[in-house]
Design a protein around this motif. Structure first.
Motif, PDB file in Angstrom:
ATOM      1  N   HIS A  47       0.830  -1.212   0.000  1.00 43.64           N
ATOM      2  CA  HIS A  47       0.000   0.000   0.000  1.00 43.64           C
ATOM      3  C   HIS A  47       0.864   1.262   0.000  1.00 43.64           C
ATOM      4  O   HIS A  47       0.530   2.238  -0.676  1.00 43.64           O
ATOM      5  CB  HIS A  47      -0.958   0.006   1.185  1.00 43.64           C
ATOM      6  CG  HIS A  47      -2.171  -0.834   0.964  1.00 43.64           C
ATOM      7  ND1 HIS A  47      -3.135  -0.522   0.019  1.00 43.64           N
ATOM      8  CD2 HIS A  47      -2.582  -1.977   1.550  1.00 43.64           C
ATOM      9  CE1 HIS A  47      -4.088  -1.437   0.048  1.00 43.64           C
ATOM     10  NE2 HIS A  47      -3.773  -2.332   0.968  1.00 43.64           N
ATOM     11  N   SER A  86       2.207   1.676  -3.531  1.00 48.60           N
ATOM     12  CA  SER A  86       1.116   2.101  -4.409  1.00 48.60           C
ATOM     13  C   SER A  86       0.740   3.551  -4.142  1.00 48.60           C
ATOM     14  O   SER A  86       0.461   4.316  -5.071  1.00 48.60           O
ATOM     15  CB  SER A  86      -0.109   1.208  -4.210  1.00 48.60           C
ATOM     16  OG  SER A  86       0.181  -0.110  -4.617  1.00 48.60           O
ATOM     17  N   GLY A  87       0.757   3.944  -2.870  1.00 44.13           N
ATOM     18  CA  GLY A  87       0.474   5.330  -2.515  1.00 44.13           C
ATOM     19  C   GLY A  87       1.519   6.286  -3.049  1.00 44.13           C
ATOM     20  O   GLY A  87       1.197   7.366  -3.560  1.00 44.13           O
ATOM     21  N   VAL A 134      -6.094   8.502  -4.969  1.00 46.39           N
ATOM     22  CA  VAL A 134      -5.656   7.108  -4.928  1.00 46.39           C
ATOM     23  C   VAL A 134      -4.518   6.962  -3.916  1.00 46.39           C
ATOM     24  O   VAL A 134      -4.478   5.995  -3.145  1.00 46.39           O
ATOM     25  CB  VAL A 134      -5.236   6.604  -6.328  1.00 46.39           C
ATOM     26  CG1 VAL A 134      -4.594   5.231  -6.253  1.00 46.39           C
ATOM     27  CG2 VAL A 134      -6.448   6.575  -7.250  1.00 46.39           C
ATOM     28  N   HIS A 163      -5.991   6.945  -0.512  1.00 40.87           N
ATOM     29  CA  HIS A 163      -6.621   5.640  -0.263  1.00 40.87           C
ATOM     30  C   HIS A 163      -5.593   4.606   0.187  1.00 40.87           C
ATOM     31  O   HIS A 163      -5.791   3.906   1.185  1.00 40.87           O
ATOM     32  CB  HIS A 163      -7.358   5.156  -1.517  1.00 40.87           C
ATOM     33  CG  HIS A 163      -7.760   3.718  -1.424  1.00 40.87           C
ATOM     34  ND1 HIS A 163      -8.820   3.291  -0.664  1.00 40.87           N
ATOM     35  CD2 HIS A 163      -7.198   2.602  -1.968  1.00 40.87           C
ATOM     36  CE1 HIS A 163      -8.908   1.970  -0.752  1.00 40.87           C
ATOM     37  NE2 HIS A 163      -7.936   1.534  -1.541  1.00 40.87           N
ATOM     38  N   HIS A 164      -4.491   4.501  -0.551  1.00 39.10           N
ATOM     39  CA  HIS A 164      -3.491   3.476  -0.222  1.00 39.10           C
ATOM     40  C   HIS A 164      -2.809   3.743   1.116  1.00 39.10           C
ATOM     41  O   HIS A 164      -2.608   2.814   1.908  1.00 39.10           O
ATOM     42  CB  HIS A 164      -2.453   3.349  -1.347  1.00 39.10           C
ATOM     43  CG  HIS A 164      -2.965   2.582  -2.512  1.00 39.10           C
ATOM     44  ND1 HIS A 164      -3.250   1.235  -2.455  1.00 39.10           N
ATOM     45  CD2 HIS A 164      -3.269   2.977  -3.772  1.00 39.10           C
ATOM     46  CE1 HIS A 164      -3.695   0.828  -3.622  1.00 39.10           C
ATOM     47  NE2 HIS A 164      -3.721   1.870  -4.442  1.00 39.10           N
ATOM     48  N   GLU A 198      -5.228   2.822   3.856  1.00 41.05           N
ATOM     49  CA  GLU A 198      -5.290   1.362   4.037  1.00 41.05           C
ATOM     50  C   GLU A 198      -4.066   0.855   4.789  1.00 41.05           C
ATOM     51  O   GLU A 198      -4.173  -0.009   5.669  1.00 41.05           O
ATOM     52  CB  GLU A 198      -5.419   0.648   2.681  1.00 41.05           C
ATOM     53  CG  GLU A 198      -6.763   0.850   2.014  1.00 41.05           C
ATOM     54  CD  GLU A 198      -7.925   0.344   2.858  1.00 41.05           C
ATOM     55  OE1 GLU A 198      -7.862  -0.799   3.356  1.00 41.05           O
ATOM     56  OE2 GLU A 198      -8.892   1.111   3.026  1.00 41.05           O
ATOM     57  N   ALA A 199      -2.886   1.382   4.451  1.00 41.80           N
ATOM     58  CA  ALA A 199      -1.668   0.989   5.164  1.00 41.80           C
ATOM     59  C   ALA A 199      -1.765   1.356   6.637  1.00 41.80           C
ATOM     60  O   ALA A 199      -1.351   0.583   7.510  1.00 41.80           O
ATOM     61  CB  ALA A 199      -0.447   1.638   4.522  1.00 41.80           C
TER      62      ALA A 199
END
Length: 136
Positions: A28, A31-32, A43, A46-47, A50-51
């Motif tokens: 994550h 991706s972030g 986005v 979001h990542h 989530e992390a």
């Protein structure tokens, strides 16, 4: 290479759940970072969010599963997105978990300045450190 070898050792000894946590945070976080570099801030947010959820669910390990609080990355992307109240909440939560963290204090100060908070509010918030409550 060393983290890989360390991970393999944990898997072989049956401690794979701990390594899975670190890998999920890493996926994550990466991706972030990629999304943020592409200026896709939502986005990225979001990542990193989530992390942070994964980190919160498995907060304490000796040694920690991630080398810094992922909220620092989340806060930085939120600053870039101009979402300063959320930045304030992210850093207040980080200070609750890791009192007196310099990076979190800096991020909180940056957020409060961006919100046009008066100097007294900034001083009070920084002095209270962990006593600040997230705003909605």
């Amino acid at each position: 290479m060393v983290p890989y070898a360390h991970g393999v050792a944990h898997v072989v000894t049956g401690e794979w759940a701990e390594e899975k946590t670190a890998l999920l945070i890493a996926a994550h976080a990466l991706s972030g970072e990629i999304a943020t570099c592409r200026n896709d801030l939502e986005v990225g947010i979001h990542h990193f969010s989530e992390a942070a959820k994964i980190e919160d669910a498995r907060l304490y390990f000796e040694s920690p599963k991630w080398y810094y609080s992922i909220r620092h990355s989340l806060g930085a992307v939120l600053v870039n997105a101009g979402r300063h109240v959320e930045v304030e909440n992210v850093y207040c939560e980080d200070l609750r978990r890791f009192p007196e963290n310099g990076w979190s204090l800096f991020g909180l100060a940056q957020s409060l300045r961006a919100q046009g908070g008066p100097p007294k509010r900034l001083t009070r918030k920084l002095a209270s450190g962990t006593r600040g409550r997230p705003r909605t």
